[in-house]
Scaffold this motif. Structure first.
Motif, short mmCIF file in Angstrom:
data_model
loop_
_atom_site.label_atom_id
_atom_site.label_comp_id
_atom_site.label_asym_id
_atom_site.label_seq_id
_atom_site.Cartn_x
_atom_site.Cartn_y
_atom_site.Cartn_z
N TYR A 191 -43.75 2.62 14.48
CA TYR A 191 -43.59 1.25 14.00
C TYR A 191 -42.13 0.82 13.98
O TYR A 191 -41.65 0.24 13.01
N LEU A 192 -41.43 1.11 15.07
CA LEU A 192 -40.04 0.68 15.23
C LEU A 192 -39.99 -0.48 16.23
O LEU A 192 -40.86 -0.61 17.09
N ALA A 220 -37.82 7.89 12.83
CA ALA A 220 -38.77 6.84 12.45
C ALA A 220 -38.94 6.75 10.94
O ALA A 220 -39.00 5.66 10.37
N GLN A 221 -39.03 7.90 10.28
CA GLN A 221 -39.17 7.89 8.82
C GLN A 221 -37.93 7.29 8.17
O GLN A 221 -38.02 6.45 7.28
N SER A 224 -37.60 3.52 8.80
CA SER A 224 -38.74 2.69 8.43
C SER A 224 -38.32 1.63 7.43
O SER A 224 -37.35 1.78 6.68
N GLU A 225 -39.06 0.55 7.41
CA GLU A 225 -38.81 -0.52 6.43
C GLU A 225 -38.89 0.03 5.02
O GLU A 225 -38.11 -0.33 4.14
N HIS A 431 -47.34 10.15 8.16
CA HIS A 431 -46.96 8.79 8.57
C HIS A 431 -47.07 7.78 7.43
O HIS A 431 -47.17 6.58 7.66
N THR A 434 -43.98 5.21 7.57
CA THR A 434 -44.05 4.26 8.68
C THR A 434 -45.28 3.38 8.55
O THR A 434 -45.24 2.19 8.85
N SER A 437 -44.92 0.39 6.44
CA SER A 437 -44.07 -0.66 7.02
C SER A 437 -44.82 -1.50 8.05
O SER A 437 -44.25 -2.40 8.65
#
Length: 966
Positions: A191-192, A220-221, A224-225, A431, A434, A437
């Protein structure tokens, strides 16, 4: 060998079956005529029938329960009159009861390998097959964590996972084009954004190698948002009716800037200790202790599995203060929930959505069970309803904790061991960071079930006790909780300034078969990570063993500024800490806000029956009593609760705020309250933010808190901020936060955002998206110097005068009056930044000097609701006459203008009250009327006309009934 011990009631009602059948009726599963239930333990081990009978005495109460023992697989045939459904956890999902039973039986000497639990249901055999399947999926189970097996159980083993051969995996990212990068981001649940994926690709092109899977997941972690707050901290070009403004770091330039301004203004009197740099904010309390506070959200997991999502949401936020500084002791919890209406029709649910009633029950019980079992009182909270929360409920959980003075700082030393403490690592929570987010869709339940965790509060309580004892012995140098991102975020953050080397095969596992990447990013619960000097390890480990807590060295901190990940001696990942934490490209977005046109509300007095409107508002879901929820929480444990969530002559009135005494030997107290009104965000997010701060502060002040010692926290929950209009509303709210906080002198000390709170699904051939209303929760932490001076909102004595403090304006925009009468328009409530702080100080002075017998703020429903609540909470009537001749009575009764209170004052102190307001150069208080011994609330207009006349019993019934059967 595998056995089943089935347990059912000998006599009496089958409550579980009754509940399941009632839910089936609501789902219109009319062919289900009968349901009965039982529970069972599936036991794998070397036991004979006699030993199983003996073991069943531990698992069942033979006085009221009957036990059946059978071997599995079960070769009996299905009954002719009933169908059997077995509900079990999916393999790998944490089964706390099963784990406890395993340990208990092993300690009693039984040769047990593992135990799992099962829920069993029998329905009439002539029921419709499709309805039975819907009953299984909609009522009995949740596909995120459960599986349903029909008929006699055919299981042969409970084993989960198996040894796998080590295989180092690389991801060929260097040769990917943009479309392939976007596909990888989505299908790999990274989710980037495309820009972020391009940055990663370019980084590894410079290294002339492809990343391993664990390196990609680590980035990614961290990016993440959920972990990096990249939108709020991003570059934003914001445009509204006043022009254009550019932010390099929006969060830093608004919310953070407010705190910096306030601290600068305070100078040497600054009472903030640590803000926005640790797991929780810290402020001064007394000369021995400081106080920490943190509020988190756990929205997406709670949408998929409400019990587990909320359960671990509270467990995670408890670990935040525990991992702040060198560790803080939790003293109370707070929670706020946002749901769609529990009356939502089952047939109207989009695919993949749990019914709001199911979500509500699961969330409440999840928070209840974790807090109660940890022995931490839940003392404050709120529940809000709006149909836009369908598919995406909001679950805010908060914790307040005490930390000794001088223990608010921590430092990792190169050479320290990286030590994991507490729960074991499994596939639960893969996950999670992510996933949180990303936007929810009708496929989220299937794709992201691994993002849901199940908590174990008993394990966390044991970890809590060990950490605090080790802290007092100075056995570790730094600590953090293992939350979103698991070890990847905990170790990555702790080692950011130094470097870290992790030996992943050392991590204790719940079961075999986890890959090195799953070990690294798992969000299995109840885990903490500590930095411990080698010379302190033996003492720390001995302490853990003495308390039954597992502690394991999984690596060491280095001075390389690199994150080195190893598995069985082989390198599986190597990343520069600088790239991991500072390499993410800044989010650059446009934001725009266009204020809606203000329209007057139709106030044709001939169509308004004020008494009926009052009843409707009292019975509305956002105003009505939440007692059925509150009573499930223990708010007395630890013996420090001074003002409870429910107050009054029958202990069922709505308290403005909670007060607890963290040190039972002293009189100083903590005050906890909150403020939130999503309906105002539809009109103007700026004033919604200002109103939320005003409400949180005035709730604190209403019970006696000193307005000069109130700290606040922000929790933004928004929709998809990639849309300029949505991001614009968020920026506008942040600006409202900044200006209000500075005006009030209430520093933000911590916060959290949760974005992309939307649910998308396909309706026929049409794609639809439900976006939550802009939702900003403000939590306030106040202090009261002497708890004996605290006041509550319920009326105390007949003959006392009722004063209205604060100004009422024609501000019905976003009001509950509009909501229950079907009207719209009106001006949204605003805040007078100059008068409000003065008014809070004046009310505090009145309370502190002992002039006030009761105090209640005006919020949802305005003056009319406040009068009704104080009257039926105190069991005393009131005779009221409105004073403003020529002003519409509807506005006086139902306007939700900010910064207002109703005070109950003995007549001998009336002049003192007027003098205090006059000296503060504030408008005079309005004398509304008197408290009396009657059982009625009577409100007259300025001309003497009766506008409201109703019995306290009837008003209270309206208020209590809507959620009484929850």
């Amino acid at each position: 060998m595998l056995w089943e011990i089935e347990i059912s009631s000998k006599s009496g009602p089958d409550r579980e079956a009754e509940h399941a059948l009632a839910e089936a009726r609501m789902c219109r599963l009319n062919s289900l005529a009968t349901v009965r239930s039982a529970r069972s333990y599936l036991i794998e081990g070397s036991l004979d029938n006699a030993q199983l009978q003996q073991a069943s005495g531990v698992l069942a109460d033979r006085v009221v329960e009957q036990v059946t023992v059978r071997s599995l697989p079960d070769h009996s045939e299905a009954g002719q009159t009933e169908r059997l459904l077995n509900v079990l956890f999916k393999p790998g999902v944490t089964d706390n009861v099963g784990a406890t039973a395993t340990k208990a039986l092993q300690e009693l000497g039984f040769e047990v390998e593992r135990v799992s639990t099962c829920r069993k249901y029998w329905v009439n055999a002539d029921s419709n097959e499709s309805e039975v399947e819907r009953f299984a999926s909609r009522v009995l189970s949740n596909d995120s964590i459960d599986r349903v097996l029909f008929g006699p159980l055919q299981l042969t083993s409970l084993a989960v996972g198996s040894e796998q051969d080590f295989e180092l995996k690389h991801v060929s990212i260097r040769d990917m084009d943009d479309e392939q990068l976007k596909t990888l981001s989505q299908t790999g649940q990274l989710y980037l954004s495309l820009t972020e994926m391009q940055t990663i690709r370019d980084y590894f092109r410079e290294l002339e190698r492809d990343p391993t899977d664990i390196e990609l997941e680590s980035i990614a972690q961290t990016w993440s948002e959920h972990c990096s707050h990249k939108t709020l901290a991003g570059r934003i070009a914001y445009r509204d009716e006043n022009g254009e403004r550019h932010f390099e770091n929006m969060l830093k330039e608004t919310v953070f800037a407010a705190t910096q301004t306030i601290r600068k203004n305070l100078g040497d009197a600054d009472w903030c200790v640590s803000v926005f740099k640790d797991n929780a904010g810290i402020v001064r309390f007394d000369d021995k202790q400081d106080v920490c506070i943190k509020v988190e959200t756990h929205n997406h997991p709670s949408a998929l599995e409400p019990y587990g999502g909320a359960n671990t949401g509270l467990g995670g936020v408890i670990r935040d203060p525990l991992g702040t500084g060198l560790g803080a002791k939790p003293v109370c919890n707070t929670d706020v929930f946002c749901f769609a209406s529990p009356e939502t029709g089952f047939d109207s649910l989009p695919p993949g959505v749990l019914h709001p009633r199911t979500v509500m029950r699961g969330v409440v019980s999840g928070v209840r069970d974790y807090g109660n079992r940890m022995g931490i009182p839940t003392v404050n909270g709120a529940v809000y309803f709006d149909d836009r929360y369908l598919g995406n409920p909001l679950v805010y959980c908060g914790n307040v904790a005490m930390i000794p003075r001088g223990m608010s700082e921590k430092e990792v030393h190169p050479g320290d061991y990286i030590v994991a403490v507490g729960g074991r690592t499994g596939r639960d929570g893969i996950h999670g960071a992510t996933f949180s987010s990303a936007e929810l869709t009708h496929e989220s339940e299937e794709l992201s079930g691994g993002a849901v965790q199940i908590g174990n509060p008993i394990t966390e309580k044991m970890v809590h006790d060990v950490i605090l004892e080790a802290r007092d012995r100075r056995l570790f140098n730094a600590i953090t909780d293992c939350g979103a991102g698991g070890f990847s975020s905990a170790v990555g953050e702790m080692g950011e300034e130094t470097g870290a080397e992790v030996w992943l095969e050392k991590a204790p596992l719940k079961y075999q078969g986890l890959t090195y990447t799953e070990i690294w990013i798992s969000e299995a619960q109840e885990r903490m990570v500590l930095s411990i000097s080698p010379d302190k390890w033996d003492e720390f480990n001995a302490l853990c063993e003495s308390e039954g807590v597992e502690a394991t060295v999984i690596g060491k901190f280095t001075d390389t500024k690199m994150l080195e990940l190893k598995y069985q001696g082989e390198s599986v990942g190597s990343l520069a800490m600088s790239f991991l934490h500072d390499g993410r490209p800044p989010v650059i977005r446009d934001a725009v806000y266009s204020p809606p046109e203000e329209r007057a509300v139709n106030l044709d007095s001939e169509t308004i029956e004020h008494g009926e409107v009052l009843r409707k508002i009292l019975a509305s879901l956002n105003v009505c009593s939440k007692e059925s929820i509150i009573r499930q929480y223990d708010h007395e444990v630890q013996a420090g609760s001074v003002v409870k969530p429910l107050v009054g002559i029958a202990n069922d009135g709505p308290s403005d705020a909670a007060i607890i005494r963290p040190d039972l030997s002293g009189k100083r107290g903590l005050v906890i309250s909150c403020g939130m009104n999503p309906h105002l965000g539809d009109a103007d997010p700026y004033w919604m933010a200002a109103s939320a701060i005003d409400e949180a502060v005035r709730n604190c002040v209403a019970v006696g808190a000193d307005p000069e010692r109130i700290a606040i926290l922000d929790n933004f929950c928004w929709g998809n901020t990639e849309r300029a209009e949505t991001l614009g509303s968020l920026v506008r709210a942040a600006l409202g936060c900044q200006e209000t906080a500075v005006a009030y002198g209430t520093p933000f000390v911590s916060g959290k955002d949760s974005l992309n709170n939307e649910f998308s699904y396909v309706d026929g051939e049409t794609s639809r998206t439900i976006s939550i209303p802009s939702s900003l929760l403000i939590t306030a932490l106040g202090q009261i110097g002497d708890i004996e001076k605290a006041v509550t909102m319920d009326l105390k004595s007949a003959g006392n005068v009722l004063l209205l403090i604060g100004e009422t304006h024609n501000e019905l925009g976003g009001s509950h009056f509009n909501l229950v009468t079907g009207r719209d328009g009106g001006i949204v409530p605003r805040v007078d930044f100059e008068k409000a702080p003065k008014l809070f100080s004046a009310v505090h002075e009145l309370i502190d000097r002992g002039f006030v017998r009761s105090c209640h703020d005006l919020s949802e429903g305005g003056l009319a609701v406040t009068l009704a609540e104080i009257a039926f909470a105190g069991g005393l009537g009131a005779e009221i006459q409105l004073q403003k001749s020529g002003v519409d009575a509807t506005v006086e009764l139902f306007s939700e203008s900010n910064t207002r209170f109703v005070l109950e004052i003995p007549s001998e102190h009336l002049a003192d009250c007027h003098n205090v307001l006059e000296q503060a150069q504030l408008p005079a208080a309005v004398e509304l009327g008197h408290v009396n011994e009657s059982s009625e609330l009577v409100v007259r207009g300025s001309d003497g006309t009766v506008l409201i006349q109703d019995s306290l019993k009837a008003l209270k019934q309206c208020w209590q009934e809507p959620l009484s059967r929850f």
